[in-house]
Design an enzyme around this catalytic site. Structure first.
Site, PDB file in Angstrom:
ATOM      1  N   LYS A  54      42.523 -25.827 -80.599  1.00 48.32           N
ATOM      2  CA  LYS A  54      43.086 -24.880 -80.039  1.00 48.32           C
ATOM      3  C   LYS A  54      42.624 -24.945 -78.466  1.00 48.32           C
ATOM      4  CE  LYS A  54      45.305 -22.643 -83.025  1.00 48.32           C
ATOM      5  NZ  LYS A  54      45.406 -23.699 -84.287  1.00 48.32           N
TER       6      LYS A  54
HETATM    7  C1  LIG Z   1      49.925 -19.777 -86.162  1.00 48.53           C
HETATM    8  C2  LIG Z   1      48.582 -19.828 -86.739  1.00 48.53           C
HETATM    9  N1  LIG Z   1      48.033 -18.829 -87.388  1.00 48.53           N
HETATM   10  C3  LIG Z   1      46.872 -18.800 -88.016  1.00 48.53           C
HETATM   11  C4  LIG Z   1      46.357 -20.021 -87.830  1.00 48.53           C
HETATM   12  C5  LIG Z   1      44.737 -20.014 -88.401  1.00 48.53           C
HETATM   13  O1  LIG Z   1      43.673 -20.014 -87.636  1.00 48.53           O
HETATM   14  P1  LIG Z   1      42.257 -20.427 -88.028  1.00 48.53           P
HETATM   15  O2  LIG Z   1      42.324 -21.986 -88.062  1.00 48.53           O
HETATM   16  O3  LIG Z   1      41.394 -20.179 -86.809  1.00 48.53           O
HETATM   17  O4  LIG Z   1      41.808 -19.728 -89.141  1.00 48.53           O
HETATM   18  C6  LIG Z   1      46.372 -20.873 -87.119  1.00 48.53           C
HETATM   19  C7  LIG Z   1      45.729 -22.276 -86.695  1.00 48.53           C
HETATM   20  O5  LIG Z   1      44.875 -22.694 -87.208  1.00 48.53           O
HETATM   21  C8  LIG Z   1      47.963 -21.118 -86.489  1.00 48.53           C
HETATM   22  O6  LIG Z   1      48.192 -22.225 -85.914  1.00 48.53           O
END
Ligand SMILES: Cc1ncc(COP(=O)(O)O)c(C=O)c1O
Length: 396
Positions: free
Chosen positions: A200
């Site tokens: 990110k």
């Molecule tokens: C749209 C979206 N929602 C949720 C997530 C989940 O986040 P995390 O990887 O920090 O758990 C991500 C990415 O990884 C995402 O791109």
């Protein structure tokens, strides 16, 4: 530079890139500053459970989002789970399918039923006009996703949530550095979630955050993310452990310091890709509405196979052979993934058509403009030689 189709790595030529070029190489900022923060944490002996770096990170994210509260978490998926638990969601939750599986998995993991809604083909975000048809007496919430940092149809969703007394959350995993008009993403609905995954625009290695202006909800989310412990060190209810560590916060603060430079680099790469690819047959960079701020973290070229002569996946295969790890964010989309495709098959024609075309190209401050130009040249070369490439692929 490739001169003939034989020069493509897929057909035996040398790879364009010695080291793999990824879509989202972490933006880690000033390493010396990170080590300094890490030393502070090690010296303090306070490695987690609301240490000073997590507190500072939460304050800076709340400030960034323009919200009263921020609860930092160990990842974005858990942040969504904590939000759902803290709000007491039940039954069905309406969301788009054009998102990462985590949006749905977080709900499904808690025993809730994700109900997928089709999208608006201009943005790729949920189509608010189709949301109301999906509301049943089991619906408890809507989850909008700010796909690639574009605001979901915030005002329309707020209206629907109000009329039907539903909880409204936003998955703002891509939302850091982005806005709805002048207002930063993060302050809409009952609460929003950010992700600070390594790919990110701001990273904490793994991490996430819940941001909200709702005092009561913020307190419940904070308790939920820390086993249910309340102020008096007695548990109020069964919570989970979703806390962020000090090491992650040290990374987050350092990565956040670098955010303006990261966005500037992303924007420059976007312009470069657009300059090279827009106008080629069947290619179009996904455009971000200038009315809102965007981090340009997602450089998405949309491929129309019929016009281009090559499918999105054929171009992806060529790039990958040349060591460019382009991505299909998000394809397959979530309703095409298990367990959803088996449990609850749905027809989402606009989502299918949109997701089939997307190809995300490398960006970030660690990608040089020469590298971005070379990636663009590779894609352009492929399109210019589409008939011959197609012929060769057919005989493989
Ligand atoms: C749209 C979206 N929602 C949720 C997530 C989940 O986040 P995390 O990887 O920090 O758990 C991500 C990415 O990884 C995402 O791109």
């Amino acid at each position: 530079m490739k001169k003939s189709v034989d020069d493509l790595a897929l057909f035996g030529g040398p790879m364009a890139f010695e080291k793999t070029l990824v879509v989202g190489k972490p933006s880690t900022g000033d390493r010396a500053k990170f080590y300094e923060r890490l030393e502070l944490a090690l010296d303090s002996g306070r490695l987690t459970s609301g240490g000073p770096l997590v507190k500072e990170f939460e304050a800076r994210i709340a400030d960034h989002a323009g919200t009263r509260h921020c609860v930092a978490t160990c990842n974005g998926t858990i942040a969504l789970e904590v939000m759902a638990r803290a709000a007491g969601l039940t039954g069905e939750v309406i969301m788009p399918s054009m998102t990462y599986v985590a949006t749905a998995h977080a709900m499904r993991y808690l025993g809730l039923t994700p109900v997928f809604c089709d999208l608006d083909p201009t943005t790729g975000c949920i189509d608010p006009e189709q949301v109301e048809n999906l509301i049943t007496d089991r619906t408890s919430a809507l989850v909008g996703v700010h796909l690639w940092g574009q605001p979901a149809a915030i005002q329309e969703l707020e209206k629907i949530a109000e009329v039907h007394s539903l909880t409204l959350f936003f998955d703002a995993a891509h939302g850091i550095g982005c806005s709805f008009g002048p207002k930063p993403l993060g302050g809409f609905g009952q609460a929003e979630m950010f992700s600070f995954h390594a790919a990110k625009v701001v990273t904490t290695f793994e991490g996430g955050a819940i941001v909200t202006d709702d005092d009561e909800f913020a307190q419940r989310a904070r308790y939920t993310h820390n086993f249910g412990w309340g102020e008096e060190h007695v548990t109020e209810f069964a919570g989970t452990n979703a806390k962020m560590s000090e090491a992650s916060a040290a990374m987050g603060l350092t990565s956040l310091d670098a955010l303006p430079a990261t966005i500037a680099a992303n924007r420059a790469h976007y312009e470069l890709y657009a300059g090279a690819l827009d106008g080629l047959p069947g290619l179009e960079m996904h455009r971000y509405d200038e009315e809102h701020r965007n981090s340009y973290q997602y450089n998405v070229v949309k491929v129309d196979e019929a016009e281009c002569g090559l499918s999105r996946d054929a171009i992806l295969g060529l790039l990958r052979a040349d060591n460019v790890l382009a991505q299909r964010y998000f394809s397959p989309c979530v309703h095409e993934c298990e367990p959803y495709r088996t449990e609850r098959p749905v027809s989402l024609p606009a989502t299918d058509a949109f997701s089939r075309r997307v190809l995300t190209l490398p960006t970030g401050p660690s990608v040089t403009s020469e590298q971005a130009a070379e990636v663009a040249a590779l894609v352009a070369f492929a399109v210019e030689h589409a008939p011959e490439i197609r012929r060769r692929l057919a005989t493989r």
